[in-house]
Design a protein around this motif. Structure first.
Motif, PDB file in Angstrom:
ATOM      1  N   GLN A 212      60.077  46.113  56.054  1.00 16.60           N
ATOM      2  CA  GLN A 212      59.052  45.770  55.068  1.00 16.60           C
ATOM      3  C   GLN A 212      57.683  46.299  55.484  1.00 16.60           C
ATOM      4  O   GLN A 212      56.854  46.652  54.634  1.00 16.60           O
ATOM      5  CB  GLN A 212      58.993  44.255  54.884  1.00 16.60           C
ATOM      6  N   ALA A 213      57.443  46.357  56.798  1.00 18.25           N
ATOM      7  CA  ALA A 213      56.147  46.827  57.301  1.00 18.25           C
ATOM      8  C   ALA A 213      56.029  48.347  57.273  1.00 18.25           C
ATOM      9  O   ALA A 213      54.919  48.880  57.305  1.00 18.25           O
ATOM     10  CB  ALA A 213      55.940  46.324  58.734  1.00 18.25           C
ATOM     11  N   ALA A 214      57.166  49.041  57.221  1.00 19.58           N
ATOM     12  CA  ALA A 214      57.156  50.503  57.274  1.00 19.58           C
ATOM     13  C   ALA A 214      56.684  51.094  55.952  1.00 19.58           C
ATOM     14  O   ALA A 214      56.802  50.477  54.885  1.00 19.58           O
ATOM     15  CB  ALA A 214      58.551  51.022  57.609  1.00 19.58           C
ATOM     16  N   CYS A 215      56.169  52.308  56.024  1.00 16.02           N
ATOM     17  CA  CYS A 215      55.780  53.005  54.805  1.00 16.02           C
ATOM     18  C   CYS A 215      57.032  53.415  54.027  1.00 16.02           C
ATOM     19  O   CYS A 215      58.152  53.393  54.546  1.00 16.02           O
ATOM     20  CB  CYS A 215      54.928  54.228  55.136  1.00 16.02           C
ATOM     21  N   SER A 216      56.840  53.815  52.792  1.00 15.88           N
ATOM     22  CA  SER A 216      57.959  54.138  51.906  1.00 15.88           C
ATOM     23  C   SER A 216      58.745  55.361  52.368  1.00 15.88           C
ATOM     24  O   SER A 216      59.867  55.592  51.900  1.00 15.88           O
ATOM     25  CB  SER A 216      57.443  54.372  50.488  1.00 15.88           C
ATOM     26  N   CYS A 217      58.184  56.137  53.289  1.00 14.92           N
ATOM     27  CA  CYS A 217      58.857  57.359  53.749  1.00 14.92           C
ATOM     28  C   CYS A 217      60.167  57.055  54.465  1.00 14.92           C
ATOM     29  O   CYS A 217      61.092  57.878  54.447  1.00 14.92           O
ATOM     30  CB  CYS A 217      57.936  58.154  54.666  1.00 14.92           C
ATOM     31  N   TYR A 218      60.264  55.891  55.107  1.00 16.22           N
ATOM     32  CA  TYR A 218      61.509  55.557  55.802  1.00 16.22           C
ATOM     33  C   TYR A 218      62.662  55.457  54.809  1.00 16.22           C
ATOM     34  O   TYR A 218      63.717  56.080  54.990  1.00 16.22           O
ATOM     35  CB  TYR A 218      61.364  54.254  56.584  1.00 16.22           C
ATOM     36  N   ALA A 219      62.468  54.694  53.742  1.00 13.49           N
ATOM     37  CA  ALA A 219      63.512  54.551  52.726  1.00 13.49           C
ATOM     38  C   ALA A 219      63.779  55.880  52.031  1.00 13.49           C
ATOM     39  O   ALA A 219      64.924  56.207  51.701  1.00 13.49           O
ATOM     40  CB  ALA A 219      63.108  53.489  51.705  1.00 13.49           C
ATOM     41  N   SER A 220      62.732  56.664  51.824  1.00 11.50           N
ATOM     42  CA  SER A 220      62.886  57.967  51.181  1.00 11.50           C
ATOM     43  C   SER A 220      63.742  58.905  52.023  1.00 11.50           C
ATOM     44  O   SER A 220      64.614  59.614  51.503  1.00 11.50           O
ATOM     45  CB  SER A 220      61.505  58.583  50.942  1.00 11.50           C
ATOM     46  N   ASP A 221      63.511  58.903  53.338  1.00 11.63           N
ATOM     47  CA  ASP A 221      64.302  59.755  54.230  1.00 11.63           C
ATOM     48  C   ASP A 221      65.773  59.335  54.240  1.00 11.63           C
ATOM     49  O   ASP A 221      66.673  60.182  54.234  1.00 11.63           O
ATOM     50  CB  ASP A 221      63.739  59.694  55.649  1.00 11.63           C
ATOM     51  N   LEU A 222      66.016  58.026  54.270  1.00 11.98           N
ATOM     52  CA  LEU A 222      67.393  57.537  54.235  1.00 11.98           C
ATOM     53  C   LEU A 222      68.084  57.954  52.945  1.00 11.98           C
ATOM     54  O   LEU A 222      69.242  58.389  52.950  1.00 11.98           O
ATOM     55  CB  LEU A 222      67.419  56.012  54.360  1.00 11.98           C
ATOM     56  N   ALA A 223      67.370  57.835  51.839  1.00  7.99           N
ATOM     57  CA  ALA A 223      67.943  58.186  50.542  1.00  7.99           C
ATOM     58  C   ALA A 223      68.281  59.672  50.477  1.00  7.99           C
ATOM     59  O   ALA A 223      69.313  60.064  49.917  1.00  7.99           O
ATOM     60  CB  ALA A 223      66.976  57.807  49.425  1.00  7.99           C
ATOM     61  N   ALA A 224      67.422  60.512  51.063  1.00  6.96           N
ATOM     62  CA  ALA A 224      67.672  61.953  51.068  1.00  6.96           C
ATOM     63  C   ALA A 224      68.953  62.280  51.824  1.00  6.96           C
ATOM     64  O   ALA A 224      69.751  63.129  51.392  1.00  6.96           O
ATOM     65  CB  ALA A 224      66.487  62.689  51.691  1.00  6.96           C
ATOM     66  N   TYR A 225      69.171  61.604  52.946  1.00  6.15           N
ATOM     67  CA  TYR A 225      70.382  61.845  53.733  1.00  6.15           C
ATOM     68  C   TYR A 225      71.619  61.316  53.013  1.00  6.15           C
ATOM     69  O   TYR A 225      72.639  62.004  52.901  1.00  6.15           O
ATOM     70  CB  TYR A 225      70.253  61.191  55.111  1.00  6.15           C
ATOM     71  N   GLN A 226      71.522  60.096  52.505  1.00  7.31           N
ATOM     72  CA  GLN A 226      72.678  59.479  51.857  1.00  7.31           C
ATOM     73  C   GLN A 226      73.099  60.232  50.604  1.00  7.31           C
ATOM     74  O   GLN A 226      74.287  60.284  50.269  1.00  7.31           O
ATOM     75  CB  GLN A 226      72.361  58.021  51.537  1.00  7.31           C
ATOM     76  N   ALA A 227      72.143  60.838  49.914  1.00 11.54           N
ATOM     77  CA  ALA A 227      72.470  61.600  48.713  1.00 11.54           C
ATOM     78  C   ALA A 227      73.340  62.813  49.029  1.00 11.54           C
ATOM     79  O   ALA A 227      74.120  63.266  48.186  1.00 11.54           O
ATOM     80  CB  ALA A 227      71.189  62.052  48.015  1.00 11.54           C
ATOM     81  N   GLN A 228      73.229  63.322  50.239  1.00  9.55           N
ATOM     82  CA  GLN A 228      73.985  64.510  50.617  1.00  9.55           C
ATOM     83  C   GLN A 228      75.272  64.199  51.373  1.00  9.55           C
ATOM     84  O   GLN A 228      76.238  64.961  51.309  1.00  9.55           O
ATOM     85  CB  GLN A 228      73.109  65.425  51.490  1.00  9.55           C
ATOM     86  N   PHE A 229      75.307  63.063  52.090  1.00 10.15           N
ATOM     87  CA  PHE A 229      76.420  62.838  53.007  1.00 10.15           C
ATOM     88  C   PHE A 229      77.217  61.565  52.754  1.00 10.15           C
ATOM     89  O   PHE A 229      78.293  61.402  53.326  1.00 10.15           O
ATOM     90  CB  PHE A 229      75.910  62.827  54.449  1.00 10.15           C
ATOM     91  N   ASP A 230      76.721  60.629  51.972  1.00  9.21           N
ATOM     92  CA  ASP A 230      77.476  59.392  51.748  1.00  9.21           C
ATOM     93  C   ASP A 230      78.189  59.416  50.395  1.00  9.21           C
ATOM     94  O   ASP A 230      77.873  60.208  49.529  1.00  9.21           O
ATOM     95  CB  ASP A 230      76.537  58.187  51.811  1.00  9.21           C
TER      96      ASP A 230
END
Length: 230
Positions: A212-230
């Motif tokens: 919750q304290a992290a900037c939105s870039c953390y979730a954005s990076d996870l989403a970018a990876y998951q879109a390609q590999f999950d």
């Protein structure tokens, strides 16, 4: 060492995975070990298992700045897929542990033989491009506290542990800020009960709170990876 501990290797078809592992060597990476420098010829590729590597840039006489991080989700040396064998950033071991290492020539041969490997490396390159774009915007627009929380989450994801060794000086270099800024941001996270820090040992106490304290870039990076590999 289990190949399943590196996601890119794990996702290969059994025959391709077996052939790639036959030319790989298991290695132990040491904390602070420099695997390559900018401008070097890219002779070796690394698939981290429980280690992780910071990709670091230094411009002129300015302090170094982390522009990427690679753990078991990927590999260091993916630009060989593009026919480019020049190293772009310093490869610095940030999290010690195991990795698979393969010589550049052998990796090129495997790329030529395996459609699945080529597809995975291309997708990983796309993810790296997306994450580097996000990192550039993050550096410009986000405050130190949320950026530090993001960095800690990224490191914990790759360290697979609640506790890891890191200094304020090192964090300042990775985030491209002054040490006093890191001290203030880390103090804020401690007061909120999200982390503890003592003599270089940092422990994550509240993972959900840190997200919750992290900037939105953390979730954005996870989403970018998951879109390609999950």
């Amino acid at each position: 060492m289990s190949p399943a501990q590196n996601h890119l290797i794990e996702q290969l078809p059994p025959a391709d995975r077996q052939r790639l592992l036959a030319v790989c060597q298991p290695v132990d990476l040491r904390l602070g070990q420099v695997l390559c420098e900018r401008g070097d010829v890219l002779n070796q590729v690394y698939f981290p298992v429980d280690s992780f590597i910071s990709l670091v840039m230094q411009v002129d006489e300015h302090p170094s700045l982390e522009v990427g991080m690679v753990g078991r989700e990927g590999l260091m040396g993916a630009t060989l897929m593009l026919g480019v064998d020049t190293v772009l950033q310093r490869g610095l071991v940030q999290g010690p542990g195991a990795a698979w290492r393969v010589e550049g020539a052998a990796f090129r041969r495997e790329l030529a033989l395996s459609v699945a490997l080529r597809r995975s490396v291309k997708r990983f390159l796309f993810v790296r491009m997306a994450q580097m774009s996000s990192a550039a915007a993050c550096l410009r627009f986000h405050l130190i506290g949320p950026r530090l929380a993001r960095w800690l989450l990224m490191s914990q994801d790759r360290a697979h542990a609640q506790q890891f060794h890191v200094t304020h000086e090192f964090l300042a270099g990775m985030l491209g800020v002054r040490r006093v800024g890191i001290t203030a941001a880390a103090g804020m996270l401690q007061r909120r009960g999200l982390i503890t820090y003592h003599r270089g040992q940092l422990t994550v106490l509240d993972r959900a709170g840190l997200e919750q304290a992290a900037c939105s870039c953390y979730a954005s990076d996870l989403a970018a990876y998951q879109a390609q590999f999950d």
